[in-house]
Design an enzyme around this catalytic site. Structure first.
Site, PDB file in Angstrom:
ATOM      1  N   SER A   1       0.818  -1.209   0.000  1.00 39.63           N
ATOM      2  CA  SER A   1       0.000   0.000   0.000  1.00 39.63           C
ATOM      3  C   SER A   1       0.853   1.261   0.000  1.00 39.63           C
ATOM      4  O   SER A   1       1.657   1.456  -0.915  1.00 39.63           O
ATOM      5  CB  SER A   1      -0.961  -0.049   1.190  1.00 39.63           C
ATOM      6  OG  SER A   1      -2.018   0.855   1.030  1.00 39.63           O
TER       7      SER A   1
ATOM      8  N   ASP B   1     -10.079  -4.045  -5.896  1.00 34.51           N
ATOM      9  CA  ASP B   1      -9.597  -3.292  -4.733  1.00 34.51           C
ATOM     10  C   ASP B   1     -10.435  -2.019  -4.600  1.00 34.51           C
ATOM     11  O   ASP B   1     -10.384  -1.150  -5.474  1.00 34.51           O
ATOM     12  CB  ASP B   1      -8.121  -2.956  -4.928  1.00 34.51           C
ATOM     13  CG  ASP B   1      -7.496  -2.262  -3.721  1.00 34.51           C
ATOM     14  OD1 ASP B   1      -8.238  -1.683  -2.911  1.00 34.51           O
ATOM     15  OD2 ASP B   1      -6.255  -2.291  -3.609  1.00 34.51           O
TER      16      ASP B   1
ATOM     17  N   HIS C   1      -8.165  -5.029  -1.062  1.00 30.33           N
ATOM     18  CA  HIS C   1      -6.959  -4.271  -0.707  1.00 30.33           C
ATOM     19  C   HIS C   1      -6.164  -5.056   0.326  1.00 30.33           C
ATOM     20  O   HIS C   1      -6.577  -5.197   1.488  1.00 30.33           O
ATOM     21  CB  HIS C   1      -7.325  -2.890  -0.162  1.00 30.33           C
ATOM     22  CG  HIS C   1      -6.137  -1.992   0.001  1.00 30.33           C
ATOM     23  ND1 HIS C   1      -5.391  -1.551  -1.078  1.00 30.33           N
ATOM     24  CD2 HIS C   1      -5.532  -1.475   1.107  1.00 30.33           C
ATOM     25  CE1 HIS C   1      -4.400  -0.795  -0.652  1.00 30.33           C
ATOM     26  NE2 HIS C   1      -4.462  -0.738   0.676  1.00 30.33           N
TER      27      HIS C   1
END
Length: 417
Positions: free
Chosen positions: A171, A310, A336
């Site tokens: 991320s 996502d 995610h």
């Protein structure tokens, strides 16, 4: 006959290959869960009893006064050869070495080969203020500030000069790592990089989050709340007359801020301590920090994996502009940082993503032969490890170390984002 990818022919097959673009068709049980379910399970699931990792923490003092926490595993690595590959990990937005997505790979990855692991070392670089790391300068971290990773790599290279360093990031940390390897080019201290759930175009993905109710009120506000809570823990360390402290005070007074509101009021000012910080607006910060526009500058093997469902990262670049070093992989499901599937035992949920990640780490750590890297030499000056020619950066190890149990997270913060 489908083409298999990463040795997982029964579940993940290549549907299309165009230049360096891989579009993956996943046929396993993970696709029974929507992207929202995968993401929310990553946030709300109880992972405390699985993938346990014991770390030994080293604190680094940086030349600007800031502090990083480097969590090494195995905690006792004296039995490993000096050239054992090291997985260098960057976590997500407000996470740390305790995150389940980090442990899901490091727990099996750092066990011996005869037990089914890679037998590697690993180190998680915890950002300033995260995972119990103190804030000792008027700055936190951000998607575009790469100097903290750069200085952590000074130390790791100095401590293990014979070991290949393999990047693994998640991320926000994936954005930082992508920008680092692009900025360094052939000088990158990472031999390879694997980036998962990278947010790429920060402006586009932040904007798309706000277009749906769940995007705005669950994900964007959830991340904004995490960041405000993190800021509250450390605001007392800022001098009250400093611009970062003033920005923090305004930010903490916001009512249920979204992540773009946090970035507008704080990150553009406190997300870095050297030019180009501070930025005039969050838009300027997003434009500078986004990683989708630097893929053509990468000069080491990089594998990027995103999921098409996502809900946090909806804008994914699939054009590497002919750069043969970068591979973009897109799975139709995974949410995610989820990539969950049901296991062989009833009720078991596991992350299948560790399979392809393991194969990438093994291939780039052991099989890929790199031409002699063009690193700037390291030297010590005033107790700080520095690179020749870069006087503004340096780090030194602080005395003492702690044993960290990797399942102990941060109270009051949503995990997995």
């Amino acid at each position: 006959m489908p083409i298999t990818l990463f040795g997982v022919p029964s579940r993940m097959v290549v549907a299309q290959v165009r230049q360096n673009i891989i579009i993956i068709e996943f046929t396993g049980r993970s696709c029974q869960l929507s992207g929202h379910m995968q993401t929310l399970y990553c946030v709300l699931g109880d992972f405390s009893a699985r993938d346990k990792v014991v770390y030994k923490r080293t604190l680094l003092r940086l030349l600007d006064g800031g502090t990083l926490g480097l969590d090494f595993t195995p905690s006792d690595d004296s039995h490993l050869p000096p050239d054992t590959p090291i997985i260098v990990v960057l976590h997500g937005l407000t996470g740390g070495s305790y995150e389940s997505y980090v442990r899901a790979i490091l727990s099996p990855g750092c066990v011996p080969v005869h037990q089914g692991g890679l037998g590697y070392r690993a180190v998680v670089v915890n950002f300033r203020g995260c995972a119990g790391v103190p804030v000792t300068s008027p700055q936190l971290y951000s998607a575009g500030h790469t100097d903290d990773l750069r200085q952590a790599l000074f130390y790791i290279s100095h401590r293990y000069p014979e070991a290949p360093l393999l990047g693994l990031s998640f991320s926000l940390g994936a954005n930082v790592m992508t920008r680092y390897v692009a900025e360094e080019g052939e000088r990158s201290r990472l031999k390879s990089a694997c980036v998962l759930g990278c947010p790429w175009n920060l402006a586009a993905n932040s904007s798309k989050l706000l277009t749906t109710y769940i995007g705005r009120h669950v994900y964007s506000k959830g991340m904004g709340r995490n960041l405000v809570n993190l800021l509250k823990r450390h605001v007392s360390t800022f001098a009250s007359d400093h611009e970062v402290a003033k920005a923090a005070a305004v930010t903490m007074a916001l009512t249920k801020p979204t992540i773009d509101m946090f970035d507008e009021h704080f990150t553009r000012i406190g997300g870095g301590s050297s030019p180009p910080w501070p930025f005039a607006s969050a838009s300027d910060y997003y434009e500078y920090s986004s990683s989708h526009n630097v893929l053509n500058k990468i000069k080491i093997p990089l594998l990027a994996i995103n999921a098409a469902d996502d809900p946090v990262v909806q804008d994914v670049p699939m054009d590497v502009e002919g750069n043969g070093w970068a591979i973009m992989a897109l799975t139709p499901c995974g949410g995610h940082l989820g990539w969950f599937e049901s296991g062989e035992v009833w009720g078991e949920i596991r992350r299948w993503i560790k399979g392809p990640v393991f194969e990438w780490l093994r291939a780039t750590g052991e099989d890929f032969v790199r031409s002699p890297p063009r690193w700037r030499p390291l030297h010590e000056e005033g107790g700080f490890i520095k690179e020749v020619g870069i006087d503004r950066l340096g780090c030194k190890e602080l005395e003492g170390s702690d044993i960290i149990m990797g399942t102990e997270g941060e109270a009051g913060l949503l995990a997995g984002l």
